[in-house]
Scaffold this active site. Sequence first.
Site, PDB file in Angstrom:
ATOM      1  N   GLY A 167       0.770  -1.240   0.000  1.00  0.00           N
ATOM      2  CA  GLY A 167       0.000   0.000   0.000  1.00  0.00           C
ATOM      3  C   GLY A 167       0.802   1.291   0.000  1.00  0.00           C
ATOM      4  N   VAL A 168       2.106   1.219  -0.232  1.00  0.00           N
ATOM      5  CA  VAL A 168       2.921   2.445  -0.193  1.00  0.00           C
ATOM      6  C   VAL A 168       3.152   3.044  -1.580  1.00  0.00           C
ATOM      7  CG1 VAL A 168       4.081   1.785   1.939  1.00  0.00           C
ATOM      8  CG2 VAL A 168       5.090   1.131  -0.256  1.00  0.00           C
ATOM      9  N   GLY A 169       2.646   2.373  -2.630  1.00  0.00           N
ATOM     10  CA  GLY A 169       2.800   2.928  -3.976  1.00  0.00           C
ATOM     11  C   GLY A 169       3.876   2.255  -4.810  1.00  0.00           C
ATOM     12  N   LYS A 170       4.118   0.963  -4.568  1.00  0.00           N
ATOM     13  CA  LYS A 170       5.152   0.255  -5.342  1.00  0.00           C
ATOM     14  C   LYS A 170       4.798   0.188  -6.818  1.00  0.00           C
ATOM     15  CE  LYS A 170       4.894  -3.597  -3.084  1.00  0.00           C
ATOM     16  NZ  LYS A 170       3.848  -3.230  -2.125  1.00  0.00           N
ATOM     17  N   THR A 171       3.536  -0.148  -7.121  1.00  0.00           N
ATOM     18  CA  THR A 171       3.133  -0.281  -8.528  1.00  0.00           C
ATOM     19  C   THR A 171       3.226   1.052  -9.251  1.00  0.00           C
ATOM     20  OG1 THR A 171       1.678  -2.147  -8.038  1.00  0.00           O
ATOM     21  CG2 THR A 171       1.256  -0.935 -10.069  1.00  0.00           C
TER      22      THR A 171
ATOM     23  N   ASP B  41       3.924  -9.717  -7.937  1.00  0.00           N
ATOM     24  CA  ASP B  41       2.969  -9.670  -6.824  1.00  0.00           C
ATOM     25  C   ASP B  41       1.777 -10.557  -7.170  1.00  0.00           C
ATOM     26  OD1 ASP B  41       1.186  -9.079  -4.803  1.00  0.00           O
ATOM     27  OD2 ASP B  41       1.562  -6.916  -4.865  1.00  0.00           O
TER      28      ASP B  41
ATOM     29  N   GLU C  76       5.784   6.915   7.812  1.00  0.00           N
ATOM     30  CA  GLU C  76       5.128   6.394   9.006  1.00  0.00           C
ATOM     31  C   GLU C  76       6.049   5.387   9.674  1.00  0.00           C
ATOM     32  OE1 GLU C  76       1.388   4.696   7.966  1.00  0.00           O
ATOM     33  OE2 GLU C  76       0.468   6.601   7.412  1.00  0.00           O
TER      34      GLU C  76
ATOM     35  N   CYS D 273      -5.767  23.640   7.632  1.00  0.00           N
ATOM     36  CA  CYS D 273      -6.429  22.336   7.745  1.00  0.00           C
ATOM     37  C   CYS D 273      -5.863  21.606   8.963  1.00  0.00           C
ATOM     38  CB  CYS D 273      -6.211  21.529   6.470  1.00  0.00           C
ATOM     39  SG  CYS D 273      -6.823  19.822   6.566  1.00  0.00           S
TER      40      CYS D 273
ATOM     41  N   CYS E  63      -4.834  17.956   8.349  1.00  0.00           N
ATOM     42  CA  CYS E  63      -3.603  17.891   7.550  1.00  0.00           C
ATOM     43  C   CYS E  63      -2.396  18.287   8.397  1.00  0.00           C
ATOM     44  CB  CYS E  63      -3.712  18.792   6.326  1.00  0.00           C
ATOM     45  SG  CYS E  63      -4.979  18.282   5.145  1.00  0.00           S
TER      46      CYS E  63
END
Length: 360
Positions: free
Chosen positions: A30-34, A57, A232, A268, A271
Amino acid sequence: MDLDDTLEPTLQNILDQKSLKWIFCGGKGGVGKTTTSCSLAIQLAKVRESVLLISTDPAHNLSDAFGQKFGKEARKVEGFENLSAMEIDPSSSIQEMIETSDAQNPGSPFSGLLGDLAFSIPGVDEAMGFAEVMKQVKSMEYSVIVFDTAPTGHTLRFLSFPTVLEKALAKISQLGGRFGPMIGQMSGMMGLEGGQEDMFSKVEQMRETITEVNNQFKDPELTTFVCVCISEFLSLYETERMIQELTSYHIDTHNIVINQLLPPTDTCPQCGSRIKIQQKYLEQYEELYGEDFHLVRMPLRTEEIRGVEMLRKFSEMLVKGGPLTPGENALSKERRGSTPFIAIAGNQYSYTQFPPQCFA
């Protein structure tokens, strides 16, 4: 390559290293590998003769990212002449292997057992992915291959495969020399003519190919690994574990892409809280890796990064340097209103890269 003078926050160093044949993109789920691997492949297509993007994957996303169906055979990405993609399907590959075995040995009592064993072996996904790597090593039709890998645990098993198999096959070859006559006698008693010689011949050929793969993976001129993460704790922890493992495998890694960063804001509250968390871990990334890695900061986009055009835009940011980071002070509303771009480290970045509510 001397990294001391080229540790800018960009992946331009990968484009400049023409000797690279294998590039892996990996990290926590879910970190943006693709997105990162697709974008890097697009940039490589500008400077390389031919590029192949492979998803190892089990939960493939290349088809969704490009909006084009890919399968186990390499297919050109629409809009590119020199960029192809494929998704390795372990289940399909195993079934094909079983059917081939059944055709060669009709009526064999072990055919059903082979299928049950194959689907239950731990790490079979990585094995099928590695089998595809071996095919590519033999043919090497592409000048560079980019891997969109599975989450960290799968990826590390995949990368350890060459070493493990090389040792295992070396042992089998040694046993063949010691027990070859006995195995030959047993094969003759069972009516398996010539089976033993063929088997050890194939094992030796496989071992030579795996040794070549292993040597290439450990050569920093040929192979590198791009770590993809977010700012994170869990992602930072997993990135550190992955880098240590890669180092133990002697696999080069000197690029980290940090995705989903928010820009500074004083309008915000949600944010703002998130930015403080991100800044805390960005400082730790800098402390741990700032001297030895290219730390590429990528902003959180307001739209989905899907389709060739969106991926093209995102890919440009990978090589033009990182965006405004949470640690920098936000510009005043007056200045934002009169200046549509902000300058950072000699580069300009449009405010349209960031969530509009942060600049309300």
